[in-house]
Design a protein around this motif. Structure first.
Motif, mmCIF file in Angstrom:
data_model
loop_
_atom_site.group_PDB
_atom_site.id
_atom_site.type_symbol
_atom_site.label_atom_id
_atom_site.label_comp_id
_atom_site.label_asym_id
_atom_site.label_seq_id
_atom_site.Cartn_x
_atom_site.Cartn_y
_atom_site.Cartn_z
ATOM 1 N N ALA A 299 13.688 7.068 7.007
ATOM 2 C CA ALA A 299 12.512 7.379 6.133
ATOM 3 C C ALA A 299 11.806 6.338 5.964
ATOM 4 O O ALA A 299 12.259 5.079 5.524
ATOM 5 N N LEU A 300 10.628 6.599 5.767
ATOM 6 C CA LEU A 300 9.466 5.312 5.385
ATOM 7 C C LEU A 300 9.490 5.035 4.015
ATOM 8 O O LEU A 300 9.381 5.993 3.096
ATOM 9 N N THR A 301 9.905 3.814 3.873
ATOM 10 C CA THR A 301 10.372 3.488 2.301
ATOM 11 C C THR A 301 8.911 2.646 1.541
ATOM 12 O O THR A 301 8.913 2.786 0.685
ATOM 13 N N ALA A 302 8.315 2.151 2.401
ATOM 14 C CA ALA A 302 7.229 1.074 1.907
ATOM 15 C C ALA A 302 6.287 1.038 3.061
ATOM 16 O O ALA A 302 6.795 0.989 4.337
ATOM 17 N N ALA A 303 5.167 0.526 2.567
ATOM 18 C CA ALA A 303 4.145 -0.119 3.471
ATOM 19 C C ALA A 303 3.311 -1.318 2.920
ATOM 20 O O ALA A 303 3.231 -1.311 1.566
ATOM 21 N N ILE B 250 0.827 -1.061 -0.083
ATOM 22 C CA ILE B 250 -0.107 0.191 0.080
ATOM 23 C C ILE B 250 0.896 1.351 0.120
ATOM 24 O O ILE B 250 2.000 1.101 0.234
ATOM 25 N N ALA B 251 0.386 2.400 -0.327
ATOM 26 C CA ALA B 251 1.159 3.505 -0.304
ATOM 27 C C ALA B 251 1.244 3.884 1.197
ATOM 28 O O ALA B 251 0.445 3.953 2.211
ATOM 29 N N PRO B 252 2.583 4.420 1.641
ATOM 30 C CA PRO B 252 2.735 4.826 3.106
ATOM 31 C C PRO B 252 1.535 5.600 3.593
ATOM 32 O O PRO B 252 1.132 5.443 4.699
ATOM 33 N N ASP B 253 1.109 6.480 2.700
ATOM 34 C CA ASP B 253 -0.126 7.434 3.365
ATOM 35 C C ASP B 253 -1.354 6.852 3.311
ATOM 36 O O ASP B 253 -2.288 7.413 3.944
ATOM 37 N N GLU B 254 -1.434 5.602 2.884
ATOM 38 C CA GLU B 254 -2.571 4.813 3.310
ATOM 39 C C GLU B 254 -2.470 4.048 4.757
ATOM 40 O O GLU B 254 -3.674 3.409 5.041
#
Length: 122
Positions: free
Chosen positions: A75-79, A12-16
């Motif tokens: 750094a948040l790189t993936a989710a 998913i997108a990190p902002d999700e």
């Protein structure tokens, strides 16, 4: 508690990521212990470096030690999402810790809108 099969997680997108997780990660990075602990269930557990910290007092002590031990950027790189309760937030860290870089999975289990379990592992 059933084991989560993280191989079944969907990107998913990190902002999700759920707001609870986003707020926790922000508090963790800012070293805001009160804000981080407020997002945990009373029986929450955090496992980091093979050690499990149970309940708000132990988790607060772990946060206090872990955030002050080294200087690093993250750094948040993936989710990814396994289901509505299980999320994986992948972070890239760079700093003065042994090895200098690391990619870590922050694997969250949510319950009633709060964090019940967090496992941090490569």
């Amino acid at each position: 508690m059933n084991a989560t099969d993280w191989n079944q997680a969907s990107p998913i997108a990190p902002d999700e990521l759920p707001a609870t997780i986003t707020r926790y990660l922000t508090a963790h990075q800012a070293r805001d212990l009160d804000a981080a602990v407020a997002l945990l269930t009373p029986d929450a557990a955090v496992t980091d470096e093979g050690r499990t910290h149970q309940g708000p007092e132990q988790i607060r002590a772990w946060l206090s030690r872990s955030t002050g031990e080294y200087t690093y950027t993250t750094a948040l790189t993936a989710a990814a999402k396994t289901d509505d309760q299980h999320y994986d937030a992948v972070h890239h860290l760079e700093g003065d810790f042994p090895g200098g870089t690391a990619d870590l999975h922050f694997r969250f289990t949510l319950r009633n809108g709060l964090i019940a379990r967090l496992v941090i592992e490569p």
